[in-house]
Design a protein around this motif. Structure first.
Motif, PDB file in Angstrom:
ATOM      1  N   GLU A 277       0.837  -1.200   0.000  1.00  0.00           N
ATOM      2  CA  GLU A 277       0.000   0.000   0.000  1.00  0.00           C
ATOM      3  C   GLU A 277       0.875   1.256   0.000  1.00  0.00           C
ATOM      4  OE1 GLU A 277      -3.568  -0.550   1.776  1.00  0.00           O
ATOM      5  OE2 GLU A 277      -4.232   1.350   0.915  1.00  0.00           O
TER       6      GLU A 277
ATOM      7  N   GLU B 197       1.377   4.163  -2.739  1.00  0.00           N
ATOM      8  CA  GLU B 197       1.307   5.574  -2.348  1.00  0.00           C
ATOM      9  C   GLU B 197       2.521   6.338  -2.879  1.00  0.00           C
ATOM     10  OE1 GLU B 197      -0.305   5.806   1.835  1.00  0.00           O
ATOM     11  OE2 GLU B 197       1.454   7.123   1.964  1.00  0.00           O
TER      12      GLU B 197
ATOM     13  N   GLU C  30       2.245   6.951  -6.512  1.00  0.00           N
ATOM     14  CA  GLU C  30       1.282   8.036  -6.747  1.00  0.00           C
ATOM     15  C   GLU C  30       1.911   9.399  -6.426  1.00  0.00           C
ATOM     16  OE1 GLU C  30      -2.173   6.912  -4.425  1.00  0.00           O
ATOM     17  OE2 GLU C  30      -2.325   5.041  -5.570  1.00  0.00           O
TER      18      GLU C  30
ATOM     19  N   GLU D 217     -20.534   2.332   2.370  1.00  0.00           N
ATOM     20  CA  GLU D 217     -19.246   2.905   2.730  1.00  0.00           C
ATOM     21  C   GLU D 217     -18.152   1.830   2.759  1.00  0.00           C
ATOM     22  OE1 GLU D 217     -19.264   5.676   5.891  1.00  0.00           O
ATOM     23  OE2 GLU D 217     -17.081   5.635   6.106  1.00  0.00           O
TER      24      GLU D 217
ATOM     25  N   ARG E 166     -17.225   1.050  -0.702  1.00  0.00           N
ATOM     26  CA  ARG E 166     -16.362   2.083  -1.288  1.00  0.00           C
ATOM     27  C   ARG E 166     -14.920   1.920  -0.831  1.00  0.00           C
ATOM     28  NH1 ARG E 166     -20.684   5.618  -0.884  1.00  0.00           N
ATOM     29  NH2 ARG E 166     -20.070   6.301   1.199  1.00  0.00           N
ATOM     30  N   MET E 167     -14.736   1.570   0.466  1.00  0.00           N
ATOM     31  CA  MET E 167     -13.381   1.357   0.993  1.00  0.00           C
ATOM     32  C   MET E 167     -12.669   0.246   0.229  1.00  0.00           C
ATOM     33  SD  MET E 167     -13.417   1.494   5.137  1.00  0.00           S
ATOM     34  CE  MET E 167     -12.171   0.209   5.282  1.00  0.00           C
TER      35      MET E 167
ATOM     36  N   ARG F 155     -11.854   1.266  -3.337  1.00  0.00           N
ATOM     37  CA  ARG F 155     -10.692   2.173  -3.389  1.00  0.00           C
ATOM     38  C   ARG F 155      -9.394   1.389  -3.347  1.00  0.00           C
ATOM     39  NH1 ARG F 155     -13.197   6.049  -0.281  1.00  0.00           N
ATOM     40  NH2 ARG F 155     -12.444   5.168   1.678  1.00  0.00           N
ATOM     41  N   ARG F 156      -9.363   0.396  -2.441  1.00  0.00           N
ATOM     42  CA  ARG F 156      -8.174  -0.417  -2.275  1.00  0.00           C
ATOM     43  C   ARG F 156      -7.906  -1.228  -3.542  1.00  0.00           C
ATOM     44  NH1 ARG F 156      -5.442  -2.224   2.229  1.00  0.00           N
ATOM     45  NH2 ARG F 156      -4.718  -4.377   2.050  1.00  0.00           N
TER      46      ARG F 156
ATOM     47  N   ASN G 241      -8.828  -0.541  -6.576  1.00  0.00           N
ATOM     48  CA  ASN G 241      -8.386   0.352  -7.650  1.00  0.00           C
ATOM     49  C   ASN G 241      -6.929   0.740  -7.472  1.00  0.00           C
ATOM     50  OD1 ASN G 241     -10.869   0.235  -8.751  1.00  0.00           O
ATOM     51  ND2 ASN G 241     -11.566   2.221  -7.953  1.00  0.00           N
ATOM     52  N   ARG G 242      -6.555   0.992  -6.211  1.00  0.00           N
ATOM     53  CA  ARG G 242      -5.189   1.404  -5.945  1.00  0.00           C
ATOM     54  C   ARG G 242      -4.209   0.298  -6.350  1.00  0.00           C
ATOM     55  NH1 ARG G 242      -3.130   4.190  -0.475  1.00  0.00           N
ATOM     56  NH2 ARG G 242      -2.633   5.956  -1.786  1.00  0.00           N
TER      57      ARG G 242
END
Ligand SMILES: Nc1ncnc2c1ncn2[C@@H]1O[C@H](COP(=O)(O)OP(=O)(O)O)[C@@H](O)[C@H]1O
Ligand SMILES: [Mg+2]
Length: 334
Positions: free
Chosen positions: A136, A140, A143, A207, A210-211, A214-215, A217-218
């Motif tokens: 992760e 980051e 990015e 929610e 969505r969490m 997001r993960r 997609n990352r």
């Protein structure tokens, strides 16, 4: 030469067997590119961090300026620098778990708090938690690099570990996928059990979903970045000895299989041919190992970096090393 080979890349992973010179070469590459005007982020993902030792200043979990060689001659305005960062997996896991715990407490009904806390405690110990936290942070850093730097150089952990990490985005994606699928089932299940199914429950589900998305997609963005052959390259550092050569061949096969471009092989700490009989003999032995390496990996640039006298610590020593990222090996065809 190595600096030219990576000049067009946005992300460079430096890997190889432990002790071959990954940290030194990664730092010298970063400094070399900064000297040519690039804004470079140097990231250590090796749990046995030594960026701080190498640059002779504290380096931690957030970027700090390590060097600012300034604008190269004739290129006014382009002032390069190196920022460094050591990813601390323990700290990352703690942060991650406490964020998840807070979300869980907010989203779950009171009676679920204790089982959720137990679940998280287990997750802390579970295989993969550590790696996924590091991954992760790698995502980051990539990015951050795309936004604020010209190049991100990763000083990675010894080969096996890094390869595991590079294969993880896929595993983690499918893991997230599984969770999402379970979530889909439990949403229906939950709605049935709750009968009336209040609006708030649905918001919570949304929610959580969505969490997870997001993960997912990352990690899939990371996977795309790592396998983008124009942007990302892997540099394998080795010493011209049997074990590092064997490991290089293995790493090369695995990286290529993962779709990762191996930009260069670096034969580090090459013995001089003209400094006495002992070193000359070593040199000939090394040449033999490199010729064998060449036979197995014929078409990746193979570069020599000489054994340097003195300790490789501090910006000056690293600048000297950066200046040596040039000569090509006798076993090299191109
Ligand atoms: N070209 C070189 N000449 C002399 N010493 C080197 C050279 N490259 C690396 N070293 C030394 O070898 C040791 C291991 O290097 P390091 O970069 O920490 O390897 P790794 O990160 O792969 O474990 C360090 O003491 C470093 O100073
Ligand atoms: Mg190292």
């Amino acid at each position: 030469m190595l600096l030219d080979l990576i000049a067009a890349r946005r992300v460079v992973f430096v890997g190889g067997k432990g002790g071959t010179g990954k940290t030194s070469i990664a730092a010298a590459l970063a400094l070399g590119r900064a000297g040519a005007g690039a804004r470079v982020l140097l990231v250590s993902t090796d749990p046995a961090h030594n960026l701080g030792h190498l640059w002779d200043r504290p380096v931690g979990d957030a970027p700090v300026r390590l060097a600012a060689p300034g604008a190269p001659r004739g290129r006014a305005g382009a002032a390069g620098y190196v920022d460094g960062l050591e990813i601390d997996p323990e700290h990352t896991v703690e942060q991650h778990l406490s964020a998840v715990a807070a979300t869980m407490r907010r989203l779950l009904p009171e009676r679920m708090h204790a089982p959720a806390a137990r679940h998280l405690e287990l997750a802390r110990q579970a295989p993969g938690t550590h790696e996924s936290a590091v991954l992760e942070r790698i995502a980051e850093a990539v990015e951050l690099g795309a936004e604020a730097y010209d190049l991100v150089v990763f000083d990675t952990a010894p080969s096996g570990h890094t390869l595991r990490l590079l294969t993880l985005p896929e595993q983690l994606t499918s893991w997230t996928e599984t969770l999402l699928a379970n979530r889909d089932r439990s949403e229906r299940f939950g709605a049935a059990v709750r009968g009336l199914g209040g609006g708030a429950e649905t918001d919570r589900d949304a929610e959580l979903r969505r969490m997870l998305v997001r993960r997912r997609n990352r990690f899939s963005r990371l996977r795309e970045a790592v396998t983008d052959r124009e942007q990302t390259g892997f540099v394998v550092v080795l010493t011209a000895e049997p074990l590092p050569v064997a490991e290089t061949v293995e790493v090369y096969g695995k990286l290529t299989g993962l779709g990762v471009d191996v930009a260069a092989l670096v034969a580090n700490r090459r013995s001089p041919a003209d400094a006495g009989e002992l070193l000359a003999r070593r040199r000939r032995q090394e040449d033999g190992h490199l010729v064998r390496l060449r036979r197995q990996i014929p078409d990746v640039p193979l570069l020599d970096v000489p054994l340097l006298p003195g300790d490789l610590v501090g910006a000056e020593a690293l600048a000297r090393l950066a200046g040596r990222l040039g000569a090509s090996s006798p076993g090299d065809s191109g």
